[in-house]
Design a protein around this motif. Structure first.
Motif, short mmCIF file in Angstrom:
data_model
loop_
_atom_site.label_atom_id
_atom_site.label_comp_id
_atom_site.label_asym_id
_atom_site.label_seq_id
_atom_site.Cartn_x
_atom_site.Cartn_y
_atom_site.Cartn_z
N GLN A 1 39.68 -27.55 60.97
CA GLN A 1 38.89 -26.36 61.17
C GLN A 1 39.56 -25.17 60.49
O GLN A 1 40.77 -25.00 60.60
CB GLN A 1 38.70 -26.12 62.67
CG GLN A 1 37.88 -24.95 63.05
CD GLN A 1 37.67 -24.90 64.57
OE1 GLN A 1 37.60 -25.86 65.26
NE2 GLN A 1 37.58 -23.73 65.08
N GLY B 1 39.55 -20.86 59.87
CA GLY B 1 39.16 -19.63 60.54
C GLY B 1 40.36 -18.84 60.98
O GLY B 1 41.47 -19.01 60.46
N TYR B 2 40.15 -17.99 61.96
CA TYR B 2 41.25 -17.23 62.56
C TYR B 2 40.81 -16.73 63.93
O TYR B 2 39.63 -16.69 64.27
CB TYR B 2 41.66 -16.04 61.67
CG TYR B 2 40.57 -15.03 61.38
CD1 TYR B 2 40.20 -14.06 62.31
CD2 TYR B 2 39.90 -15.03 60.16
CE1 TYR B 2 39.21 -13.12 62.05
CE2 TYR B 2 38.89 -14.12 59.88
CZ TYR B 2 38.55 -13.16 60.83
OH TYR B 2 37.56 -12.25 60.56
N GLU C 1 42.89 -23.39 64.80
CA GLU C 1 42.60 -23.62 63.39
C GLU C 1 43.65 -24.53 62.76
O GLU C 1 44.85 -24.39 63.02
CB GLU C 1 42.56 -22.30 62.61
CG GLU C 1 41.55 -21.29 63.12
CD GLU C 1 42.06 -20.44 64.26
OE1 GLU C 1 41.26 -19.67 64.84
OE2 GLU C 1 43.27 -20.56 64.60
N VAL D 1 44.41 -21.24 58.66
CA VAL D 1 44.10 -19.86 59.00
C VAL D 1 43.75 -19.11 57.71
O VAL D 1 44.50 -19.13 56.74
CB VAL D 1 45.29 -19.17 59.69
CG1 VAL D 1 44.99 -17.69 59.96
CG2 VAL D 1 45.62 -19.89 61.00
N SER E 1 35.15 -19.32 62.90
CA SER E 1 35.46 -20.75 62.93
C SER E 1 34.50 -21.46 61.99
O SER E 1 33.32 -21.10 61.88
CB SER E 1 35.29 -21.32 64.34
OG SER E 1 36.20 -20.73 65.24
#
Length: 426
Positions: free
Chosen positions: A108, A110-111, A116, A119, A225
């Protein structure tokens, strides 16, 4: 579904070759003939056909559609991404776009959530984070004609638009109309997972590119995400199978039709339903009101819809619709279910209220089918040879052997305080 390890759904259909010949169940739940329902793939389900009175089970015929699926992009895959905040227009959606300088990492991505695998950046200013982050994934195909459907799964926070080879294939949490780099998501989804069906016509031989833009609902939003998978269904093969047991376990991976075949019974059991226990005078300290116990001594399910229980005074209780007494099973009829439950809280197979009391001196109790045929009759008494210790003592009278003549007092006993409703007599 893919996010939770569930690979899809299939339709299950249940049919009877002879109408009203059996009671159908899936995982213990009674279902009608001709039932159609949707179930998760790759999770076993238990299907049962219990013959009705006058029938014997022959076999199941199962017709299943086995679908082969191929992962084109898996969850957790490595994606290239652009987190600079630049407006990339529409060119980035195309297969030939130059993304060699983009960083990459496994999903995954995202942040802000702490879960995650990769990141991504947001611009450094927590109050003015980038609205849009771009993601690209390419894969190679040689023969696209084998796919007859595609399924796209998106894990999104907050909104997303997905493209396959430059053509939009999915939109989630985003407004309608044109989408720009500054377009905020229309709702604040939190790690929402959505499924979309995609036409296989969007695929091409050679390099294919899946491109997804993730949008924040606002510049102050604290997290994003993204994860994604794309699957292609490649074939559907029909299979027919015979199963000779009334209970069959199936694990769907495509649509399944099950048809139960039953034969008319050559002979039927006399007195299929019998009265096996009577409580006609409860003890004051455990007043459950009056009740009787019925037993199905056949190997078939008996639909009691429209049947009656009557006493010698002309009172009658009519069984409600869809009441089924299962093979070799018990059912308790209560004068008052609330009082009965207070004394016997663990007995679930109970019905009522029949609303009239049973005589402490004895009377005639009958069970009649919908045509008013007497199925069972007990003329019990409170004098010998019938048990004489059940009146007001907390004892019931129990039929010692369900196969014996229950109209003979010598076959009954008063042995157990408060009785054994709904269970076999020991």
């Amino acid at each position: 579904l893919d996010h939770f390890g569930l690979g899809g759904t299939s339709e299950i259909r249940l049919d009877l070759q002879a109408p009203d010949s059996a009671v159908l169940q899936i995982n213990g739940k009674r279902l009608p003939d001709g039932f159609r329902g949707t179930y998760f793939d790759d999770i076993p389900i238990l299907v049962r056909a219990t013959p009705r009175l006058g029938y014997t089970f022959s076999h199941w015929e199962t017709r299943s559609t086995v679908v082969s699926s191929e992962k084109l992009v898996s969850t957790g895959s490595v994606w290239k991404y652009s987190d600079t905040g630049a407006d990339l227009g529409a060119a980035w959606q195309q297969t030939g776009y130059a993304d060699t300088a983009w960083p990459s990492g496994p999903a995954q991505l995202g942040y802000g959530d702490g879960d995650e695998a990769t990141v991504v950046g947001y611009g450094g200013d927590a109050d003015r984070r980038h609205i849009t982050t771009y993601f690209r994934k390419s894969f190679q195909l040689t023969d696209v004609t084998r796919f007859h459907s595609l399924s796209l799964f998106l894990l999104v926070d907050d909104g997303a638009v997905a493209y396959l080879n430059g053509q939009e294939i999915a939109r989630f949490g985003m407004p309608s109309g044109s989408i720009y780099s500054a377009t905020p998501a229309s709702q604040g989804n939190e790690n929402s997972f959505a499924e979309f069906q995609v036409s296989p016509d969007r695929l091409k031989s050679g390099v294919n590119t899946l491109a997804v833009e993730i949008h924040q609902s606002g510049r102050g939003s604290s997290d994003i995400s993204f994860d994604c998978s794309l699957s292609g269904e490649t074939s559907a093969v029909a299979q027919t199978k015979r199963v000779d047991t009334p209970e069959v376990e199936i694990t769907p991976s495509g649509d399944v039709q099950l048809t139960a075949f039953l034969n008319a019974a050559a002979t039927t059991v006399a007195d299929p339903i019998v009265i096996t226990e009577i409580n006609f005078a409860s003890a004051p300290e455990a007043d459950s009101d009056d009740w009787i116990e019925l037993y199905n001594r056949t190997t078939t399910a008996i639909d009691l819809t429209g049947w009656q229980f009557t006493d010698g005074a002309g009172h009658a209780y009519v069984f409600p619709a869809e009441t089924v007494l299962w093979p070799n099973s018990y059912l308790v009829l209560c004068q008052d279910r609330i009082k009965f439950k207070a004394v016997h809280p663990d007995v679930k197979n109970r019905l009522g209220n029949f609303g009239f009391g049973l005589s402490g001196d004895g009377e005639s109790l009958r069970v009649l089918d919908p045509k008013n045929k007497v199925i069972d009759q007990v003329d019990y008494k409170s004098v010998a040879p019938w048990p004489q210790t059940a009146r007001g003592t907390g004892y019931t009278i129990e039929l010692m052997d369900a196969s014996s003549d229950n109209n003979l007092g010598k076959n009954w006993r008063a042995l157990t305080p408060f009785g054994t409703p709904g269970t076999a007599h020991k």
